[in-house]
Design a protein around this motif. Sequence first.
Motif, PDB file in Angstrom:
ATOM      1  N   LYS A   1      13.395   9.165  -6.709  1.00 47.96           N
ATOM      2  CA  LYS A   1      12.127   8.018  -6.566  1.00 47.96           C
ATOM      3  C   LYS A   1      12.483   6.342  -6.411  1.00 47.96           C
ATOM      4  O   LYS A   1      12.182   5.546  -5.568  1.00 47.96           O
ATOM      5  CB  LYS A   1      11.235   8.016  -7.675  1.00 47.96           C
ATOM      6  N   ALA A   2      13.733   5.927  -7.247  1.00 47.56           N
ATOM      7  CA  ALA A   2      14.455   4.716  -7.009  1.00 47.56           C
ATOM      8  C   ALA A   2      14.711   4.629  -5.860  1.00 47.56           C
ATOM      9  O   ALA A   2      14.728   3.605  -4.898  1.00 47.56           O
ATOM     10  CB  ALA A   2      15.265   4.561  -8.290  1.00 47.56           C
ATOM     11  N   GLY A   3      15.631   5.618  -5.308  1.00 41.47           N
ATOM     12  CA  GLY A   3      16.166   5.419  -3.753  1.00 41.47           C
ATOM     13  C   GLY A   3      15.330   5.365  -2.816  1.00 41.47           C
ATOM     14  O   GLY A   3      15.607   4.821  -1.773  1.00 41.47           O
ATOM     15  N   LEU A   4      14.000   6.145  -2.945  1.00 38.79           N
ATOM     16  CA  LEU A   4      13.086   6.233  -1.987  1.00 38.79           C
ATOM     17  C   LEU A   4      12.362   4.890  -1.920  1.00 38.79           C
ATOM     18  O   LEU A   4      12.284   4.332  -0.887  1.00 38.79           O
ATOM     19  CB  LEU A   4      12.044   7.205  -2.381  1.00 38.79           C
ATOM     20  N   MET A   5      12.202   4.122  -3.210  1.00 39.80           N
ATOM     21  CA  MET A   5      11.644   2.936  -3.231  1.00 39.80           C
ATOM     22  C   MET A   5      12.382   1.771  -2.416  1.00 39.80           C
ATOM     23  O   MET A   5      11.994   1.102  -1.719  1.00 39.80           O
ATOM     24  CB  MET A   5      11.356   2.375  -4.538  1.00 39.80           C
ATOM     25  N   TRP A   6      13.815   2.060  -2.583  1.00 41.24           N
ATOM     26  CA  TRP A   6      14.689   0.979  -2.042  1.00 41.24           C
ATOM     27  C   TRP A   6      14.919   1.519  -0.556  1.00 41.24           C
ATOM     28  O   TRP A   6      14.716   0.229   0.153  1.00 41.24           O
ATOM     29  CB  TRP A   6      16.159   1.329  -2.582  1.00 41.24           C
ATOM     30  N   ALA A   7      14.814   2.497  -0.118  1.00 39.30           N
ATOM     31  CA  ALA A   7      14.984   2.970   1.389  1.00 39.30           C
ATOM     32  C   ALA A   7      13.544   2.191   2.101  1.00 39.30           C
ATOM     33  O   ALA A   7      13.632   1.994   3.253  1.00 39.30           O
ATOM     34  CB  ALA A   7      14.988   4.481   1.597  1.00 39.30           C
ATOM     35  N   HIS A   8      12.394   2.592   1.493  1.00 38.64           N
ATOM     36  CA  HIS A   8      11.379   2.132   2.156  1.00 38.64           C
ATOM     37  C   HIS A   8      11.088   0.720   2.157  1.00 38.64           C
ATOM     38  O   HIS A   8      10.608   0.206   3.200  1.00 38.64           O
ATOM     39  CB  HIS A   8      10.121   2.904   1.378  1.00 38.64           C
TER      40      HIS A   8
ATOM     41  N   LEU B   1       0.895  -1.119   0.055  1.00 36.41           N
ATOM     42  CA  LEU B   1      -0.008   0.008   0.113  1.00 36.41           C
ATOM     43  C   LEU B   1       0.922   1.051   0.010  1.00 36.41           C
ATOM     44  O   LEU B   1       0.668   2.325  -0.802  1.00 36.41           O
ATOM     45  CB  LEU B   1      -0.900  -0.079   1.261  1.00 36.41           C
ATOM     46  N   GLU B   2       1.689   1.129   0.864  1.00 30.65           N
ATOM     47  CA  GLU B   2       2.769   2.361   1.043  1.00 30.65           C
ATOM     48  C   GLU B   2       3.808   2.455  -0.131  1.00 30.65           C
ATOM     49  O   GLU B   2       3.940   3.695  -0.674  1.00 30.65           O
ATOM     50  CB  GLU B   2       3.557   2.204   2.227  1.00 30.65           C
ATOM     51  N   LEU B   3       4.200   1.445  -0.647  1.00 27.47           N
ATOM     52  CA  LEU B   3       5.135   1.394  -1.865  1.00 27.47           C
ATOM     53  C   LEU B   3       4.250   1.871  -3.119  1.00 27.47           C
ATOM     54  O   LEU B   3       5.025   2.571  -3.958  1.00 27.47           O
ATOM     55  CB  LEU B   3       5.955   0.082  -2.169  1.00 27.47           C
ATOM     56  N   GLY B   4       3.235   1.572  -2.986  1.00 26.31           N
ATOM     57  CA  GLY B   4       2.543   1.781  -4.502  1.00 26.31           C
ATOM     58  C   GLY B   4       2.142   3.391  -4.465  1.00 26.31           C
ATOM     59  O   GLY B   4       1.951   3.862  -5.782  1.00 26.31           O
ATOM     60  N   ALA B   5       2.276   4.191  -3.483  1.00 25.86           N
ATOM     61  CA  ALA B   5       1.863   5.398  -3.468  1.00 25.86           C
ATOM     62  C   ALA B   5       3.126   6.356  -3.659  1.00 25.86           C
ATOM     63  O   ALA B   5       3.333   7.392  -3.678  1.00 25.86           O
ATOM     64  CB  ALA B   5       0.977   5.789  -2.192  1.00 25.86           C
ATOM     65  N   ILE B   6       4.404   5.819  -3.574  1.00 25.93           N
ATOM     66  CA  ILE B   6       5.593   6.335  -3.704  1.00 25.93           C
ATOM     67  C   ILE B   6       5.728   7.625  -4.717  1.00 25.93           C
ATOM     68  O   ILE B   6       6.273   8.547  -4.720  1.00 25.93           O
ATOM     69  CB  ILE B   6       6.814   5.542  -3.276  1.00 25.93           C
ATOM     70  N   PRO B   7       5.609   7.017  -5.836  1.00 27.91           N
ATOM     71  CA  PRO B   7       5.666   7.856  -7.127  1.00 27.91           C
ATOM     72  C   PRO B   7       4.743   9.245  -7.027  1.00 27.91           C
ATOM     73  O   PRO B   7       5.246  10.209  -7.316  1.00 27.91           O
ATOM     74  CB  PRO B   7       5.349   7.113  -8.270  1.00 27.91           C
TER      75      PRO B   7
ATOM     76  N   HIS C   1      14.600   5.467   8.546  1.00 28.54           N
ATOM     77  CA  HIS C   1      13.634   6.278   8.723  1.00 28.54           C
ATOM     78  C   HIS C   1      14.628   7.751   7.863  1.00 28.54           C
ATOM     79  O   HIS C   1      14.030   8.447   7.213  1.00 28.54           O
ATOM     80  CB  HIS C   1      13.149   6.760   9.756  1.00 28.54           C
ATOM     81  N   MET C   2      15.844   7.845   8.629  1.00 26.25           N
ATOM     82  CA  MET C   2      16.619   8.960   7.961  1.00 26.25           C
ATOM     83  C   MET C   2      17.001   8.673   6.645  1.00 26.25           C
ATOM     84  O   MET C   2      17.114   9.699   5.860  1.00 26.25           O
ATOM     85  CB  MET C   2      17.933   8.959   8.891  1.00 26.25           C
ATOM     86  N   ALA C   3      17.189   7.560   6.186  1.00 23.50           N
ATOM     87  CA  ALA C   3      17.645   7.325   4.756  1.00 23.50           C
ATOM     88  C   ALA C   3      16.227   7.602   4.049  1.00 23.50           C
ATOM     89  O   ALA C   3      16.460   8.227   2.684  1.00 23.50           O
ATOM     90  CB  ALA C   3      17.722   5.605   4.657  1.00 23.50           C
ATOM     91  N   ILE C   4      15.156   7.284   4.218  1.00 19.65           N
ATOM     92  CA  ILE C   4      13.877   7.813   3.543  1.00 19.65           C
ATOM     93  C   ILE C   4      13.870   9.166   3.384  1.00 19.65           C
ATOM     94  O   ILE C   4      13.656   9.713   2.267  1.00 19.65           O
ATOM     95  CB  ILE C   4      12.519   7.228   4.245  1.00 19.65           C
ATOM     96  N   VAL C   5      14.103   9.925   4.393  1.00 17.83           N
ATOM     97  CA  VAL C   5      14.015  11.339   4.539  1.00 17.83           C
ATOM     98  C   VAL C   5      15.074  11.936   3.159  1.00 17.83           C
ATOM     99  O   VAL C   5      15.096  12.925   2.668  1.00 17.83           O
ATOM    100  CB  VAL C   5      14.371  12.109   5.834  1.00 17.83           C
ATOM    101  N   GLU C   6      16.315  11.312   3.395  1.00 24.84           N
ATOM    102  CA  GLU C   6      17.464  11.890   2.508  1.00 24.84           C
ATOM    103  C   GLU C   6      16.937  11.419   0.870  1.00 24.84           C
ATOM    104  O   GLU C   6      17.212  12.439   0.045  1.00 24.84           O
ATOM    105  CB  GLU C   6      18.782  11.048   2.879  1.00 24.84           C
ATOM    106  N   MET C   7      16.370  10.291   0.826  1.00 26.42           N
ATOM    107  CA  MET C   7      15.840  10.377  -0.445  1.00 26.42           C
ATOM    108  C   MET C   7      14.663  11.257  -1.040  1.00 26.42           C
ATOM    109  O   MET C   7      14.616  11.751  -2.105  1.00 26.42           O
ATOM    110  CB  MET C   7      15.314   8.768  -0.670  1.00 26.42           C
ATOM    111  N   LEU C   8      13.847  11.586  -0.143  1.00 26.28           N
ATOM    112  CA  LEU C   8      12.790  12.615  -0.431  1.00 26.28           C
ATOM    113  C   LEU C   8      13.615  13.857  -0.586  1.00 26.28           C
ATOM    114  O   LEU C   8      13.304  14.481  -1.588  1.00 26.28           O
ATOM    115  CB  LEU C   8      11.840  12.570   0.911  1.00 26.28           C
ATOM    116  N   GLU C   9      14.678  14.162   0.005  1.00 28.19           N
ATOM    117  CA  GLU C   9      15.177  15.512  -0.071  1.00 28.19           C
ATOM    118  C   GLU C   9      15.731  15.672  -1.552  1.00 28.19           C
ATOM    119  O   GLU C   9      15.738  16.477  -2.157  1.00 28.19           O
ATOM    120  CB  GLU C   9      16.156  15.870   0.931  1.00 28.19           C
ATOM    121  N   LYS C  10      16.153  14.535  -1.876  1.00 25.75           N
ATOM    122  CA  LYS C  10      16.858  14.427  -3.362  1.00 25.75           C
ATOM    123  C   LYS C  10      15.815  14.135  -4.461  1.00 25.75           C
ATOM    124  O   LYS C  10      16.178  14.009  -5.581  1.00 25.75           O
ATOM    125  CB  LYS C  10      17.956  13.025  -3.495  1.00 25.75           C
ATOM    126  N   LYS C  11      14.581  13.839  -3.923  1.00 24.53           N
ATOM    127  CA  LYS C  11      13.564  13.807  -5.137  1.00 24.53           C
ATOM    128  C   LYS C  11      13.854  12.303  -6.071  1.00 24.53           C
ATOM    129  O   LYS C  11      13.626  12.272  -6.996  1.00 24.53           O
ATOM    130  CB  LYS C  11      13.341  14.783  -6.124  1.00 24.53           C
TER     131      LYS C  11
END
Length: 232
Positions: A207-214, A103-109, A195-205
């Motif tokens: 998407k692939a990194g955020l999917m990996w971190a999440h 559910l959460e991964l599907g909404a990441i884009p 969670h820190m890694a998720i924030v860092e990927m969001l700051e960089k926008k």
Amino acid sequence: MSKKIPAYRLAQSQIKQFIVSRRLKSGDGLPPEGVLAEDLGISRPSLREAVKSLESLGILESRHGEGIYVKAFSFDSIIENLPYSMVEDDAQVTNLLYVRTYLELGAIPSVVRNIQPENIEKLRSLAESMLSKALAHQTFFDEDRAFHAEMYRCMDNTFLLSLIDLFWRIFNNLIHYSGGLVVDPGELETTARDHMAIVEMLEKKDKAGLMWAHSKHFESISKRYPKAAEQL
């Protein structure tokens, strides 16, 4: 031979049909008990029992001295009415984690497209608080719940937010009722750094990194539940 339906169950259906046919919304009141019982052609005892059961389902609410009202939609009644059998083995917890993960991964884009600097700032503050507590060997359930809510708030979809919070609450409730997780300081720190890694990927926008971190965050949780690890 068909089984006779209890009177209060029939009354339940009639009350729900009454709400639909009158187009009543949350906060709207139902007629007084006597009037409603007469309108529906049912006895007062059956009506009272039906109202009580609909209250437990989160459809109605009784206000002392005021009457019966249509209740605003909430997932609270689902959590309160979870069958205790769900906590008898880890399979229920792992299946729930599987659904929550995708559910959460599907909404990441959409999150990457819509998240605002103020959302990311709040997420960083929450992640830093989590890490600070982890290093002090303290748990951080409130921050974790707030983090997942804040991450998806930018989508302006209250139903999605309610679902994400529902799965968070059910998952953590099931863990609690099944005996809880044995969490060591190392696991706390790993979760906080996830969670820190998720924030860092969001700051960089990213998407692939955020999917990996999440995904990595949920994989860390799933290691405590082998059946979940097989599904993720």
